[in-house]
Design a protein around this motif. Sequence first.
Motif, PDB file in Angstrom:
ATOM      1  N   UNK A 111      -5.740  -7.575 -19.510  1.00 25.83           N
ATOM      2  CA  UNK A 111      -6.598  -6.611 -18.135  1.00 25.83           C
ATOM      3  C   UNK A 111      -5.204  -5.860 -17.762  1.00 25.83           C
ATOM      4  N   UNK A 112      -5.501  -4.430 -18.236  1.00 28.50           N
ATOM      5  CA  UNK A 112      -4.339  -3.438 -17.114  1.00 28.50           C
ATOM      6  C   UNK A 112      -5.367  -3.231 -15.421  1.00 28.50           C
ATOM      7  N   UNK A 113      -5.271  -3.481 -14.202  1.00 27.66           N
ATOM      8  CA  UNK A 113      -5.491  -3.224 -13.267  1.00 27.66           C
ATOM      9  C   UNK A 113      -5.377  -1.904 -13.039  1.00 27.66           C
ATOM     10  N   UNK A 114      -4.449  -1.197 -13.537  1.00 28.89           N
ATOM     11  CA  UNK A 114      -4.279   0.499 -13.714  1.00 28.89           C
ATOM     12  C   UNK A 114      -4.779   1.373 -14.471  1.00 28.89           C
ATOM     13  N   UNK A 115      -4.852   1.111 -15.757  1.00 33.08           N
ATOM     14  CA  UNK A 115      -5.697   2.248 -16.215  1.00 33.08           C
ATOM     15  C   UNK A 115      -7.409   0.877 -16.358  1.00 33.08           C
ATOM     16  N   UNK A 116      -8.277   0.292 -15.917  1.00 29.80           N
ATOM     17  CA  UNK A 116      -9.279  -0.471 -15.715  1.00 29.80           C
ATOM     18  C   UNK A 116      -9.294  -0.741 -17.370  1.00 29.80           C
ATOM     19  N   UNK A 117      -8.534  -1.175 -18.231  1.00 25.52           N
ATOM     20  CA  UNK A 117      -8.397  -1.132 -20.073  1.00 25.52           C
ATOM     21  C   UNK A 117      -8.968  -2.621 -20.226  1.00 25.52           C
ATOM     22  N   UNK A 118      -9.356  -3.247 -20.845  1.00 21.48           N
ATOM     23  CA  UNK A 118      -9.861  -4.804 -20.966  1.00 21.48           C
ATOM     24  C   UNK A 118      -9.956  -4.888 -22.587  1.00 21.48           C
ATOM     25  N   UNK A 119      -9.250  -5.454 -22.740  1.00 18.65           N
ATOM     26  CA  UNK A 119      -9.206  -6.809 -24.487  1.00 18.65           C
ATOM     27  C   UNK A 119      -9.505  -7.608 -24.465  1.00 18.65           C
ATOM     28  N   UNK A 120     -11.532  -7.636 -23.701  1.00 15.55           N
ATOM     29  CA  UNK A 120     -11.469  -9.771 -24.097  1.00 15.55           C
ATOM     30  C   UNK A 120     -11.507 -10.640 -25.466  1.00 15.55           C
ATOM     31  N   UNK A 121     -11.168 -10.674 -26.044  1.00 17.11           N
ATOM     32  CA  UNK A 121      -9.647 -11.884 -27.113  1.00 17.11           C
ATOM     33  C   UNK A 121     -11.331 -12.862 -27.388  1.00 17.11           C
ATOM     34  N   UNK A 122     -11.199 -12.748 -29.174  1.00 17.89           N
ATOM     35  CA  UNK A 122     -12.197 -13.950 -30.241  1.00 17.89           C
ATOM     36  C   UNK A 122     -12.075 -14.967 -29.164  1.00 17.89           C
ATOM     37  N   UNK A 123     -13.893 -15.355 -29.178  1.00 17.79           N
ATOM     38  CA  UNK A 123     -13.650 -16.440 -29.545  1.00 17.79           C
ATOM     39  C   UNK A 123     -13.007 -17.206 -30.369  1.00 17.79           C
ATOM     40  N   UNK A 124     -12.510 -18.493 -29.707  1.00 13.93           N
ATOM     41  CA  UNK A 124     -11.905 -19.401 -30.761  1.00 13.93           C
ATOM     42  C   UNK A 124     -12.265 -20.847 -29.806  1.00 13.93           C
ATOM     43  N   UNK A 125     -13.002 -21.166 -31.083  1.00 12.83           N
ATOM     44  CA  UNK A 125     -14.006 -22.619 -30.161  1.00 12.83           C
ATOM     45  C   UNK A 125     -12.561 -23.656 -30.301  1.00 12.83           C
ATOM     46  N   UNK A 126     -12.833 -24.786 -29.072  1.00 14.08           N
ATOM     47  CA  UNK A 126     -12.262 -26.519 -29.321  1.00 14.08           C
ATOM     48  C   UNK A 126     -11.878 -27.047 -30.379  1.00 14.08           C
ATOM     49  N   UNK A 127     -11.423 -27.903 -30.402  1.00 13.39           N
ATOM     50  CA  UNK A 127     -11.155 -28.680 -31.720  1.00 13.39           C
ATOM     51  C   UNK A 127     -11.978 -30.143 -31.742  1.00 13.39           C
ATOM     52  N   UNK A 128     -11.882 -29.875 -30.004  1.00 12.46           N
ATOM     53  CA  UNK A 128     -13.121 -31.052 -29.618  1.00 12.46           C
ATOM     54  C   UNK A 128     -13.921 -30.994 -28.898  1.00 12.46           C
TER      55      UNK A 128
END
Length: 400
Positions: A111-128
């Motif tokens: 997230x960039x607090x100055x521009x308010x632009x957010x990029x949500x990462x694709x969900x990556x499941x845990x191995x356990x």
Amino acid sequence: MAECPTDIINELFLRLRATTLVKCRAVSKPCFSLIDSPEFISSHLRRRLETGEHLMILLRGPRLLRTVELDSPENVSDIPHPLQAGGFTEVFGSFNGVIGLCNSPVDIAIFNPSTRKIHRLPIEPLDFPERHITREYVFYGLGYDSVSDDYKVVRMVQSKPKGGKKNFGCIEIKVFSLKKNSWKRVCLMFEVQILFIHYYYHLLPRRGYGVLANNHLHWILPRRQGIIAFNAIIRFDLASDDLGVLSFPRALYTEDDMDIGVLDGCVCLMCYDEFSHVDVWVLKEYEDWKSWTKLFRVPKPESVESVDFMRPMVYSKDRSKILLEINNAANLMWFDLESKSLTTVGIECDSSFTADILVSSLVLGCKGDPTKAQRRKDQMMPKSNKRWDGFLAKGFKLKL
């Protein structure tokens, strides 16, 4: 009014803070195109890094983000939390104006607090199973790979099966690439693998966040009396995606309370005597472990009972002082390198806030598109056929 040359407009824009430039995008299509161009974003960031202009302190609360101008602490701005989900949201890094946010190992964003632009990462499941991990067994890191011009997030998760006391179940290491918008698994080299064979590392809050220096993210693996004999420092190479070990003075192998940070681009270690002082060591030449130097000692301030956490943040412009965070953001202090005295910055916040340095940048880009920006411009300003007339019209003021 005569048309203003583009190179002058470009130079003026380079002097502005990112929050102002976000508003300038709505002035005209040429302004929008210039400010959103990758070349301008890179030039703007480079100027911020070279001059130190418009540096901010990011105050991080469990449910609130706030920025404070370093040169004008009275200028405070609250930022709507973009990843708030009703619980505790971690901020695990700040670099080039972007920060890492996470609610859990599978709910992460940059997230960039100055521009308010957010990029949500694709969900990556845990191995356990997620029930086998707790917050204290997870490492995060946000970094910029200067070799590939890519922002990366590293996630290391240790599994502790129910009833396990010394041995962990397994460790998983994955890295996210913003360019590829995907995760990949990292295989451990043997010299690192043996560090995780017998024990798990119980991390105090905030000490599981990687610090970036020399294109590597770094974490300290703390010793635990009776369980883990020695401290260790691991480093993740953002170019090769390899995890390795960083050498440091043997005298610090058995320090009971040690933390890692970065100061002026160099890796540093903080060794605590919580009721007396903190010693700060700096690695001056990255590939030469013999260049580790004890740089200064910070006495415990009278205003705190003990020093449980301290991190050097940034030098003053004349390099005579260093900004320190002691325990939390309520104790932000300037440390005078000559007199060894501490002066409170004077930012009002409670002890639930922590602090980091934030650069004013356009990294990640801005919200919106040219069509919407142009419609807003048409509503705000009279029509004109001249390319830059709208920007330089009477009454428009630039705050430099």
